[in-house]
Design an enzyme around this catalytic site. Sequence first.
Site, short mmCIF file in Angstrom:
data_model
loop_
_atom_site.label_atom_id
_atom_site.label_comp_id
_atom_site.label_asym_id
_atom_site.label_seq_id
_atom_site.Cartn_x
_atom_site.Cartn_y
_atom_site.Cartn_z
N LYS A 1 3.45 -0.72 -1.06
CA LYS A 1 3.71 0.57 -0.41
C LYS A 1 3.96 0.26 1.06
O LYS A 1 3.08 -0.24 1.76
CB LYS A 1 2.45 1.39 -0.57
CG LYS A 1 2.49 2.81 -0.15
CD LYS A 1 1.27 3.43 -0.81
CE LYS A 1 0.82 4.72 -0.29
NZ LYS A 1 -0.38 5.17 -1.00
N GLY B 1 6.14 7.71 -1.60
CA GLY B 1 4.92 8.43 -1.26
C GLY B 1 5.12 9.26 -0.02
O GLY B 1 6.22 9.35 0.52
N GLY B 2 4.05 9.87 0.42
CA GLY B 2 4.12 10.75 1.58
C GLY B 2 4.56 10.01 2.83
O GLY B 2 5.16 10.59 3.73
N PHE B 3 4.27 8.73 2.88
CA PHE B 3 4.60 8.06 4.13
C PHE B 3 5.46 6.81 3.95
O PHE B 3 5.44 5.91 4.75
CB PHE B 3 3.34 7.75 4.94
CG PHE B 3 2.26 7.09 4.16
CD1 PHE B 3 2.27 5.72 3.97
CD2 PHE B 3 1.22 7.84 3.61
CE1 PHE B 3 1.27 5.11 3.27
CE2 PHE B 3 0.22 7.22 2.91
CZ PHE B 3 0.23 5.86 2.73
N GLY B 4 6.21 6.78 2.91
CA GLY B 4 7.11 5.65 2.78
C GLY B 4 7.39 5.32 1.33
O GLY B 4 6.91 5.98 0.41
N LYS B 5 8.16 4.27 1.15
CA LYS B 5 8.58 3.92 -0.20
C LYS B 5 7.62 2.91 -0.82
O LYS B 5 6.92 2.17 -0.12
CB LYS B 5 9.98 3.31 -0.15
CG LYS B 5 11.06 4.31 0.22
CD LYS B 5 12.42 3.77 -0.22
CE LYS B 5 13.50 4.84 -0.22
NZ LYS B 5 14.11 5.08 1.10
N GLY C 1 8.85 4.03 -6.27
CA GLY C 1 8.24 5.32 -5.99
C GLY C 1 8.41 5.66 -4.55
O GLY C 1 8.84 4.84 -3.73
N ASP D 1 -6.39 14.90 -2.29
CA ASP D 1 -5.00 15.05 -2.72
C ASP D 1 -4.86 14.62 -4.18
O ASP D 1 -4.00 13.84 -4.55
CB ASP D 1 -4.08 14.22 -1.82
CG ASP D 1 -2.62 14.65 -1.99
OD1 ASP D 1 -2.37 15.73 -2.57
OD2 ASP D 1 -1.73 13.90 -1.55
#
Length: 908
Positions: free
Chosen positions: A617, A598-602, A596, A714
């Site tokens: 994450k 995300g907003g700040f990384g994989k 996946g 969010d």
Amino acid sequence: MFGGQKKLLVLELCMVVIVQVIVTISDSKLAAADNKHSEMKLPSDPSDFISIDCGTSGDYIDNETGLFYESDAKYIDTGEINEVSPNFTAPAYHLQVRLLRSFPQGMRNCYTLKPKQGANHNYLIKAIFVYGNYDGKNQFPSFDVYLGVNKWVTIDFVNDSRSSTVLEIMHVPSVDYIDVCLVKTGYGLPFISVLELRPLDNSIYQIQDGALMTIRRYDVGVISRYTRYPVDVYDRLWTPYNFSDSTVISTQSTIYTQSLDDGYKIPAKVLKTAAKSQNASIPLSLYFDDPLDSSTQCYVYFHFTEIEKLKEGQKRELRIELNGERNLTESISLEYLKQTTTAPNNPPINGSRLHFSIYAAEGSNLSPILNAVEALVLVELPLSPTNLNDVNAIKDIKQIYKVTRNWQGDPCVPSNLSWEGLNCSNDVTPRIISLNLSSSKLTGEIATSLFNLEALTSLDLSYNNLTGPLPEFFAQLLNLKVLNLTGNKLTGSVPDALMEKSNGGTLLMRLEGNPDLRLSVPFHQKKMKFITPVIASAIVVLLILLATIALVLFKRRSRGGMITGYRKQVSLKSKNEAYTYTEIATITKNFATVIGEGGFGKVYLGVLKYNTKVAVKVLSDTSKQGYKEFRAEAELLRSVHNKHLLYLIGYCDEDEHKALIYEFMENGNLKNRLKEQTDADSLSWKVRLNIAIDAAKGLEYLHNVSKPPIVHRDLKTSNILIDEKMRAKLADFGLSRVVTESGPNSTNPAGTFGYIDPTIRLSKTLTRKVDVYSFGIILFELITGKPAVIDMDLGSDAYHILEWVIPEIERGAIQNIIDPRLQGQFNANAVQKMANAACSCARPTVDERPDISDVLAELNKCLAIEMDPGTTCKTTSSNMPEEACSGKSTEITPFNLGRLFEERDEDC
Ligand SMILES: *[C@@H]1O[C@H](CO)[C@@H](O)[C@H](O)[C@H]1NC(C)=O
Ligand SMILES: *[C@@H]1O[C@H](CO)[C@@H](O)[C@H](O)[C@H]1NC(C)=O
Ligand SMILES: *[C@@H]1O[C@H](CO)[C@@H](O)[C@H](O)[C@H]1NC(C)=O
Ligand SMILES: *[C@@H]1O[C@H](CO)[C@@H](O)[C@H](O)[C@H]1NC(C)=O
């Protein structure tokens, strides 16, 4: 404030719609017969049991168990007797929970148990609380339960989803009595339905300091029967439990459980059933994901018995692992029909959530099994009771003078609940240093029990109706500095020894207003001699008193925080959660598989020891903003614990390298599921409903249980993750903010397009209703199968889901929006109800949106309708647009042994 808002009190009682199978206590005759086979003699004599049916007037023999239940009249002289609503039915303890005792008066009210075995013996103490709308108000209270002078637990029916509970604790008292006290916390009246004590073998459930509170006791492989006495000689309450994806096995053969050196005495009936995993490579997984404080020490007892007749030479061997990383046991080898208890509690187990896996040991090719398991948590008992002599003396005094003040429990401890009219020393074992029973309508003579209060410095018995002589023993109370007997009816003469002390200035004695009391020497002659020392010592006494008062006040303040909640401050760093970067690289096989972004990384797939999958994450180097979110998320997840929130297993915070390790969710996120699912089966209407309910529960926890409340900010389908059983958890708390109640909390708009509350830009106020809006959008996505922002075919503009669904619903054409992939496999009423809930969530004005708890209640109702379309419930009020009906769910929480009681309303 939220408690009141979120409770739909009338709804709470309409349980029937979500009532699952109500379990019943097994037939006692059958149980007794089973018992006879395996247990030749009872190690625990039921005549040593104390069984109190609180509120009942007469004693009786209970038909189910043959146990003698007595009225609580001789244990307590305060409180009121109440009866649960006549429509309330209990499947177990049904006779005992009909009546209860509630406590409108006094902060603390206590039952004092005096077991025959006395001090330093191991006891099981069970307390049952069944609200049953006894007051007709449907107002759920919250109060504290104390074991002696220490807090045992807070019973919080206000914030909890239940309104009945069974508490159980194993305790070795250092004194020969056990106080069980109910303490007001300001939310309604404390009450109690049943109180029981059973002596245990001293060799079992033992720890050094503190007591062990039961949080789980599973009889594995049983469908619906609770087990207690007489099947269990200690009257432990066994809850039926089944693993999903496992096979139930059982035997009719006799199990040799009761060897002399086995103190646990696990009932043969409990051991005769077990769960077996599907094959030897699959472990049995047991999750305890209650909101436990991560520093809470957990004590687990696994009970095994081989109940399958194995082939010659075969042997079942197991090992147990904690959280996929700590091996709890060496290989355990089971013997046919013999009980083995494994208690891998050294070092103690702790962690906010516990996941036990029972594996086939290396080289064993037989599936792992489990027959029974118990989990207990340590309840620390840091405070010591008052000096026993003092306790006995003051209790005598209370009884002799029939003191009407609310003198309950320990006289001094805890200091904020100490008895009115007395002051205590600050010692580890406190002493009573002053007693003031001035103007307390005391009659009779001066009690000799006063003489036993050896540490007394001040005694004020002024303005009572005390008669008889002034006893000489006061002169032998070496510490006594003040004795005030003004305004009584004492007779005889003042003993010389007292006169001497008074004359010598060591005792300030006041005897005015006793017309028949003679001074051995005319008063005025002595007066001149001791007036100066008297003043001097009065000043000293005053100073001592002031110092004591100051100390007591100080102590009160400093202890105030301790008694308010069961959950303690969550420690920020726990060493078993911290990982190094090297470990992260190993776990992810050098970041091999991206699952996946995300907003700040994989997000990478990781595998812990023993093949436990995790999601890792990793914060990308470039993400500055991300670092803040990363911190926020890590800190938040370490402080909130709920099974509907993604579980944080560990983290890495090493210089440049930041990563969070989560439990792996087999079925990814809801967004992808909704997008990719092609058939009706795997994302059926019922599955969707359950996902909505799970997500609502997670959100309810953040909004209404967590203190302080948290706004997710969010919420979206890609942040709802789905496990292998298609149950959901909320994830991605990077943008979450704690809500401060003090007022508008200016914040940048945050979130994802399509889910952002349109009003947030206007108000700049962060409220929970922001999440409720997003949740409404998610509900519509579940109904329609469409994303929040719908892309049209070539050429057209994208539009928001609300622009499409609201007009359709308003013109009564809901069928047009229902996901065609459901192929009509749903209950139309349930869909309508969910659409209504979604509408109210997504209302344009914040104030019109419901609280998430109301939404959850509504969704539960949808599920009920789906399960049983015939269900209807009459209700009188609701926060939802149309009639609503739901109830308290019956999840198992730390102080609940099981789904023993269901409460229901007459209307349902
Ligand atoms: C106990 O059982 C007897 C006979 O089975 C019955 O007559 C009696 O009413 C029962 N007592 C209670 C309190 O249920
Ligand atoms: C055990 O069961 C799993 C899942 O059903 C399967 O994938 C695996 O091949 C089985 N292993 C053995 C040894 O049968
Ligand atoms: C005892 O209590 C009374 C009334 O509350 C008070 O007036 C008196 O000063 C107290 N006595 C002492 C010794 O503090
Ligand atoms: C009794 O006497 C003591 C000592 O003089 C004094 O502190 C206290 O206030 C008196 N009690 C009352 C009720 O006046």
